[in-house]
Structures are given as structure tokens and as C-alpha cells.
Design a protein around this motif. Structure first.
Motif, PDB file in Angstrom:
ATOM      1  N   PRO A   1       0.831  -1.201   0.000  1.00  0.00           N
ATOM      2  CA  PRO A   1       0.000   0.000   0.000  1.00  0.00           C
ATOM      3  C   PRO A   1       0.868   1.255   0.000  1.00  0.00           C
ATOM      4  N   VAL A   2       0.682   2.136  -0.981  1.00  0.00           N
ATOM      5  CA  VAL A   2       1.415   3.399  -1.029  1.00  0.00           C
ATOM      6  C   VAL A   2       0.418   4.530  -1.171  1.00  0.00           C
ATOM      7  N   HIS A   3       0.604   5.564  -0.389  1.00  0.00           N
ATOM      8  CA  HIS A   3      -0.343   6.674  -0.369  1.00  0.00           C
ATOM      9  C   HIS A   3       0.409   7.988  -0.559  1.00  0.00           C
ATOM     10  N   GLY A   4      -0.218   8.920  -1.202  1.00  0.00           N
ATOM     11  CA  GLY A   4       0.341  10.254  -1.335  1.00  0.00           C
ATOM     12  C   GLY A   4       1.592  10.313  -2.178  1.00  0.00           C
ATOM     13  N   VAL A   5       1.759   9.394  -3.119  1.00  0.00           N
ATOM     14  CA  VAL A   5       2.942   9.414  -3.979  1.00  0.00           C
ATOM     15  C   VAL A   5       2.518   9.711  -5.411  1.00  0.00           C
ATOM     16  N   GLU A   6       3.443  10.302  -6.163  1.00  0.00           N
ATOM     17  CA  GLU A   6       3.166  10.608  -7.563  1.00  0.00           C
ATOM     18  C   GLU A   6       3.053   9.342  -8.402  1.00  0.00           C
ATOM     19  N   GLY A   7       3.794   8.343  -8.023  1.00  0.00           N
ATOM     20  CA  GLY A   7       3.815   7.103  -8.768  1.00  0.00           C
ATOM     21  C   GLY A   7       4.857   6.175  -8.196  1.00  0.00           C
TER      22      GLY A   7
ATOM     23  N   GLN B   1       1.276 -14.746 -11.945  1.00  0.00           N
ATOM     24  CA  GLN B   1       1.882 -13.426 -12.103  1.00  0.00           C
ATOM     25  C   GLN B   1       0.838 -12.386 -12.480  1.00  0.00           C
ATOM     26  N   GLN B   2      -0.072 -12.741 -13.351  1.00  0.00           N
ATOM     27  CA  GLN B   2      -1.117 -11.804 -13.774  1.00  0.00           C
ATOM     28  C   GLN B   2      -1.901 -11.311 -12.568  1.00  0.00           C
ATOM     29  N   ALA B   3      -2.263 -12.231 -11.666  1.00  0.00           N
ATOM     30  CA  ALA B   3      -3.024 -11.851 -10.473  1.00  0.00           C
ATOM     31  C   ALA B   3      -2.221 -10.916  -9.578  1.00  0.00           C
ATOM     32  N   ALA B   4      -0.929 -11.207  -9.421  1.00  0.00           N
ATOM     33  CA  ALA B   4      -0.097 -10.367  -8.564  1.00  0.00           C
ATOM     34  C   ALA B   4       0.101  -8.977  -9.167  1.00  0.00           C
ATOM     35  N   TYR B   5       0.366  -8.900 -10.460  1.00  0.00           N
ATOM     36  CA  TYR B   5       0.568  -7.605 -11.101  1.00  0.00           C
ATOM     37  C   TYR B   5      -0.726  -6.796 -11.104  1.00  0.00           C
ATOM     38  N   ARG B   6      -1.838  -7.475 -11.247  1.00  0.00           N
ATOM     39  CA  ARG B   6      -3.127  -6.777 -11.201  1.00  0.00           C
ATOM     40  C   ARG B   6      -3.314  -6.113  -9.837  1.00  0.00           C
ATOM     41  N   GLU B   7      -2.905  -6.814  -8.776  1.00  0.00           N
ATOM     42  CA  GLU B   7      -3.024  -6.263  -7.428  1.00  0.00           C
ATOM     43  C   GLU B   7      -2.117  -5.051  -7.233  1.00  0.00           C
ATOM     44  N   VAL B   8      -0.949  -5.073  -7.894  1.00  0.00           N
ATOM     45  CA  VAL B   8      -0.031  -3.937  -7.818  1.00  0.00           C
ATOM     46  C   VAL B   8      -0.577  -2.745  -8.600  1.00  0.00           C
ATOM     47  N   LEU B   9      -1.082  -2.994  -9.807  1.00  0.00           N
ATOM     48  CA  LEU B   9      -1.458  -1.906 -10.715  1.00  0.00           C
ATOM     49  C   LEU B   9      -2.789  -1.251 -10.366  1.00  0.00           C
ATOM     50  N   ALA B  10      -3.734  -2.030  -9.875  1.00  0.00           N
ATOM     51  CA  ALA B  10      -5.099  -1.518  -9.687  1.00  0.00           C
ATOM     52  C   ALA B  10      -5.167  -0.233  -8.868  1.00  0.00           C
ATOM     53  N   PRO B  11      -4.464  -0.128  -7.722  1.00  0.00           N
ATOM     54  CA  PRO B  11      -4.558   1.113  -6.937  1.00  0.00           C
ATOM     55  C   PRO B  11      -3.800   2.288  -7.563  1.00  0.00           C
ATOM     56  N   LEU B  12      -3.018   2.019  -8.615  1.00  0.00           N
ATOM     57  CA  LEU B  12      -2.145   3.050  -9.164  1.00  0.00           C
ATOM     58  C   LEU B  12      -2.535   3.469 -10.575  1.00  0.00           C
ATOM     59  N   VAL B  13      -3.738   3.096 -11.004  1.00  0.00           N
ATOM     60  CA  VAL B  13      -4.191   3.473 -12.342  1.00  0.00           C
ATOM     61  C   VAL B  13      -4.189   4.998 -12.471  1.00  0.00           C
ATOM     62  N   GLY B  14      -3.627   5.487 -13.558  1.00  0.00           N
ATOM     63  CA  GLY B  14      -3.530   6.926 -13.770  1.00  0.00           C
ATOM     64  C   GLY B  14      -2.236   7.520 -13.282  1.00  0.00           C
ATOM     65  N   ARG B  15      -1.433   6.713 -12.588  1.00  0.00           N
ATOM     66  CA  ARG B  15      -0.131   7.183 -12.123  1.00  0.00           C
ATOM     67  C   ARG B  15       0.977   6.374 -12.788  1.00  0.00           C
ATOM     68  N   LYS B  16       2.160   6.940 -12.818  1.00  0.00           N
ATOM     69  CA  LYS B  16       3.302   6.256 -13.416  1.00  0.00           C
ATOM     70  C   LYS B  16       3.691   5.051 -12.568  1.00  0.00           C
ATOM     71  N   VAL B  17       3.854   3.911 -13.206  1.00  0.00           N
ATOM     72  CA  VAL B  17       4.294   2.698 -12.532  1.00  0.00           C
ATOM     73  C   VAL B  17       5.347   2.023 -13.411  1.00  0.00           C
ATOM     74  N   VAL B  18       6.543   1.848 -12.876  1.00  0.00           N
ATOM     75  CA  VAL B  18       7.639   1.225 -13.623  1.00  0.00           C
ATOM     76  C   VAL B  18       7.914  -0.145 -13.014  1.00  0.00           C
ATOM     77  N   VAL B  19       7.754  -1.176 -13.817  1.00  0.00           N
ATOM     78  CA  VAL B  19       7.937  -2.546 -13.352  1.00  0.00           C
ATOM     79  C   VAL B  19       9.273  -3.072 -13.868  1.00  0.00           C
ATOM     80  N   ARG B  20      10.093  -3.569 -12.969  1.00  0.00           N
ATOM     81  CA  ARG B  20      11.368  -4.166 -13.364  1.00  0.00           C
ATOM     82  C   ARG B  20      11.195  -5.670 -13.524  1.00  0.00           C
ATOM     83  N   THR B  21      11.655  -6.201 -14.640  1.00  0.00           N
ATOM     84  CA  THR B  21      11.591  -7.640 -14.818  1.00  0.00           C
ATOM     85  C   THR B  21      12.572  -8.325 -13.876  1.00  0.00           C
TER      86      THR B  21
END
Length: 508
Positions: A234-240, A262-282
Motif C-alpha cells: 500500500p502506497v499513499h500520497g505518492v506521484e507514482g 503473475q497476472q493476479a499479482a501484477y493486477r493487485e499492484v497496478l489496480a490502486p495506481l491506475v492513472g499514475r506512473k508505474v515502472v515494473v522491473r523484470t
């Protein structure tokens, strides 16, 4: 101030052999591994990854075989102590030297269980305190309560050790590799940014930090301030988010995660951050994060993007899962590969990402070859991210896990700053993610060099935001230019501090 609890001690005289000493020894190791698994479930993402890797060590077949051999001629506790001692000697002085702390913890927990002694752990004095220890194992650090443990001081460890990383993730100031002499109950002041511990200090007033808002200098120049996370934190008050570590999905298991997992885990990461920059490292396994099914190697071997040479399916499945999660959530994640060394590798990764519908692909700059030819690499990708921890390691041929070489890994090393300055000239988005980005004073230098984004542990964002807000971009540029004229890390840091205090309201 309070000291860490005592470690279990073997009696001088060993008892006679029981009917099944090998079985008892094996049960002790499995007990320790299971306890580490339980702690991993309770820990944050950074701690979870590290504890899962430690549990794998406790279940190492080679260690189990050696313990079983010894337990045929000596009691189980002595067999565990001897076998771990042999493994420890193999690691000491090598690229995995700092994992000896993990081995010590496995030994201590197993021996305590076998001898029915208390398991070592942090003290509970009944009030907030500064924790002082020779060293701290990940199993102890990951579950510390920041409301009780105000700061950590350890005799061993380096700036990129597990103790330092986990402490930062928890928001606990830490000074590692500190050889001072302290007394229980003594009042100390721990400055995690400066790496200084002061005994019996005069009272100080805490500065007020700006907790939210975008990063910008005093004259309005934007510097993206992003968070590093190791999973669905959970991250709050961040630009991305500037770095999503995906190793949490791959460590601590005997086979790779499926695309669906993996799809389920990434979905859980991305869902709260839609509209913000998210950089995923392989996947960045290898070195101190081995995975048995990928034949990963040392820091100079098969790790990061190089894993795809032998296991292209791991990269392919990861990109497919991320693309599916993006479609599920409506997010548009950026994706970057670690340990890119050449433009050819960058092009191969970008092609693979785009074939899966991931339109923004980047490369991490973590080796001098990549930094020196950053323009060639940037021509193949959309953005660059400087991994300061590994870039320091490879620039100075100093393993980041060796405490004795911590001075060479200082992010204020002039040669390291020269490489960052060179990469910052590339006319594409360039960020810094690593421990260096979390230093408020160094953030001013990065801004002056032309870095457009800084990614760090969420707890570090307010202090960096405050430092930037107190200085104009021209002041940051002047400061960066002066720092680059320095010839030692100490001179660079002192120059930056003096100019920052003269130009703004810096009190870091």
C-alpha cells in the motif's frame, strides 16, 4: 538504548548420542525454515523476499546432507553448528560474504530449538529504544516495530546490506558498520542520513517535513518523486512508483510462477495506481538472490536480463502476465530490464516488450559499459533508470555485500557521480533508483545534473521533497558543478552541505 538478546551457546561438554540425531537435526532445520516462511508472510514486501531466500538456505540439500553426516557421530546441535560453520567459512571473503549473517541466524535458531533454549531476538524494555547489535539477521529486522525501535546501530553491515535495506523500508534510521562503544540505557542520537551516532547528545528539535505533493524545486522545476515497492504494497500520497521489484514472485519456490499467478499479482499492484506512473522491473535474480530453476550465478555471471539467454520463457511469461494485468486494470505500466549492458540487449528487450503490447520499455543503467554508451542504449528504448547500488558495485569492483568495502560504495564517490552526470545528458527520461536517491542532499545534486525522477523507499520521500522545495534549479546546478570538482566522497558531501545551507533552508 538497548542491546540485542544473547545468542545460544553450546555447552562445553556434548551429551551422548540419541537414537535419531540426524532426524532431530533435519527437523530443526525444517522448523527454522517454516518459521522464516511464517515471518515472510507477516513482513513487508522487501522483508518477505529476503526471508524467503533465507528459508531456501535453511532447506539447502547440501547443508542438510552435511548436517546428517555429522549427526551420525555427534549430537544434533553440535552437527548443525559444525556444518553451518563450514558453509560460513566458504562464504566469508567471497561475493556472498554478507549472507553469513543469514547462516548465523539459521544456526542460532536451530541450536536454540534443539537445546530448548530461548530463541535470540530484540529486547523488550517496555519503552521506545535504540537497538544496538553486532549484526541483525533479516528475520529479526523485518518484523521490528518502528514505534518501539527508534533507530538501529550495528557493528557489521554495509549501506546495501539487508539490515540497511529493511530498516529503510520500515522507516527506521540505521547506522551500520559502526564500531562504537555503547552502554545499555545510554542516550544516543542516530543520524541515518549522515551515518553518525552521537552519544549523550544535547536535545534537538525535529524539523517539520512536507508529507505530500509533487516534487519540485523552489522555482517550480519538476522532479518526479516516486516510490520503490517490492510487491502489492500500500502506497499513499505518492506521484507514482519508479520501481516495482518482481522477485517476490520467484524466490522461495522450486519452479517459476505461472502466467496466471503473475497476472493476479501484477493486477493487485497496478489496480490502486491506475492513472499514475508505474515502472515494473523484470526479474533481477542472481548474485545474492538465487533461484534454483534459472541457473543464476554470481554478480558477474547470469543475473538480470542475462537470465533470458538460457530461460527466455521466464521473460516471455513475465511480459505476457504484465500485459494481461494492464488490460485487466486499464493501467499503462512502463517496463524495464535490469543489467542491460549493450544496445543489442536493449533492443532485444524493447522488441520483446512491444510484442506483448507494452509500449514503454526502458533499460537499467547498472554497469559502467552501459553508462558510457548510454546514448546507444537510449536509442533503443524509451527511458533509462540508473541503479545506483549496482553501478557503484561494478564501477569500483567492490562487492556490495562486503562490509569492509563500504567506503568504495559511497554514492558520493566522484567517479560514480561522473557516470550519473554523463547518463543525465541523454535527451530521454532518466531516473535514479537506489539508496542514493533517498539522500536529500544528494537529491539536490541529481537535480542539478539533470536527473528528472528519483525513486526511493516511501519513507524517504518527505525529506527529499523538503530539500528540493528549499532550493532553485540554478542553485542545484551550481551545487552539482561544485561537487563534481571534489576528489573524495567526504569533500563532495561537505561541499554540497555547505552550499545547500548557504543557498536554502537545508538542515539534513
Amino acid at each position: 538504548m538497548a542491546r540485542f538478546g544473547a545468542r545460544p551457546v553450546l555447552p562445553m561438554t556434548a551429551p551422548g548420542l540419541g537414537p535419531d540425531e540426524p532426524g532431530r537435526a533435519a527437523a530443526a532445520l525444517e522448523h527454522v525454515a517454516a518459521e522464516l516462511d511464517r515471518r515472510a508472510e507477516r513482513a513487508g514486501s522487501d522483508g518477505s523476499d529476503i526471508l524467503a531466500a533465507t528459508a531456501m538456505i535453511a532447506r539447502d540439500p547440501g547443508l542438510a546432507d552435511r548436517v546428517a553426516d555429522l549427526a551420525r557421530t555427534q549430537p544434533a546441535a553440535w552437527a548443525v553448528d559444525s556444518a553451518v560453520g563450514e558453509y560460513r567459512a566458504l562464504l566469508a571473503g567471497g561475493h556472498l560474504a554478507e549472507r553469513t549473517t543469514d547462516l548465523d541466524d539459521i544456526r542460532d535458531r536451530a541450536v536454540a530449538w534443539l537445546l530448548d533454549q530461548p530463541v535470540p531476538g530484540p529486547p523488550s524494555p517496555g519503552h521506545p529504544y535504540v537497538l544496538v547489535a553486532t549484526d541483525l539477521a533479516p528475520a529479526d529486522t523485518a518484523l521490528l516495530d518502528p514505534a518501539q525501535v527508534l533507530a538501529i546501530v550495528t557493528e557489521r553491515g554495509g549501506p546495501t546490506s539487508h539490515t540497511a535495506i529493511l530498516a529503510k523500508a520500515l522507516g527506521i534510521p540505521a547506522v551500520v558498520g559502526c564500531a562504537g562503544s555503547f552502554v545499555d540505557g545510554q542516550v544516543v542520537q542516530v543520524d541515518g542520513d549522515a551515518g553518525v551516532v552521537r552519544t549523550d547528545p544535547v536535545p534537538v528539535t525535529a524539523r517539520t517535513l512536507l508529507d505530500v505533493g509533487p516534487g519540485r524545486t523552489a522555482d517550480g522545476h519538476r522532479i518526479e518523486l516516486l516510490a520503490n515497492i517490492g510487491g502489492p504494497d500500500p502506497v499513499h500520497g505518492v506521484e507514482g512508483v519508479g520501481l516495482v521489484r518482481t522477485e517476490f514472485l520467484f524466490l522461495g519456490r522450486s519452479r517459476p510462477p505461472t502466467v496466471r499467478e503473475q497476472q493476479a499479482a501484477y493486477r493487485e499492484v497496478l489496480a490502486p495506481l491506475v492513472g499514475r506512473k508505474v515502472v515494473v522491473r523484470t526479474l533481477d535474480a542472481g548474485s545474492d538472490k538465487p533461484i534454483p530453476y534459472a541457473a543464476t550465478g554470481s554478480a558477474l555471471g547470469i543475473r538480470g536480463f542475462r537470465i533470458a539467454r538460457a530461460r527466455p520463457d521466464l521473460l516471455r511469461d513475465q511480459l505476457e502476465a504484465l500485459a494481461r494485468a494492464a488490460a485487466d486494470t486499464g493501467a499503462t505500466p512502463w517496463v524495464m530490464a535490469p543489467m542491460i549492458t549493450t544496445a543489442t540487449e536493449a533492443a532485444a528487450f524493447a522488441t520483446a516488450a512491444r510484442e506483448h503490447g507494452l509500449t514503454t520499455a526502458g533499460a537499467m543503467i547498472e554497469v559502467p559499459a552501459a553508462a558510457l554508451r548510454a546514448a546507444d542504449i537510449a536509442a533503443e528504448v524509451d527511458f533509462l533508470s540508473i541503479g545506483s547500488n549496482d553501478l557503484a558495485q561494478y564501477t569500483f569492483a567492490a562487492d556490495r555485500l562486503l562490509t569492509d568495502l563500504a567506503d568504495l560504495l559511497d554514492p558520493w564517490q566522484p567517479a560514480l557521480l561522473d557516470l550519473v552526470a554523463h547518463v543525465a545528458t541523454i535527451p530521454k527520461p532518466v531516473s535514479v533508483c537506489g539508496e542514493a536517491a533517498a539522500d536529500p542532499l544528494l537529491a539536490l545534486v541529481f537535480a542539478g545534473l539533470g536527473i528528472g525522477a528519483l525513486s526511493m523507499a516511501p519513507i524517504s520521500l518527505p525529506a527529499v521533497r523538503t530539500a528540493l522545495a528549499a532550493h532553485t534549479l540554478p542553485q542545484c546546478r551550481e551545487l552539482a558543478a561544485a561537487v563534481r570538482r571534489a576528489t573524495t566522497p567526504a569533500e563532495a558531501r561537505a561541499t554540497a552541505r555547505r552550499l545547500a545551507e548557504e543557498a536554502g533552508q537545508f538542515r539534513g
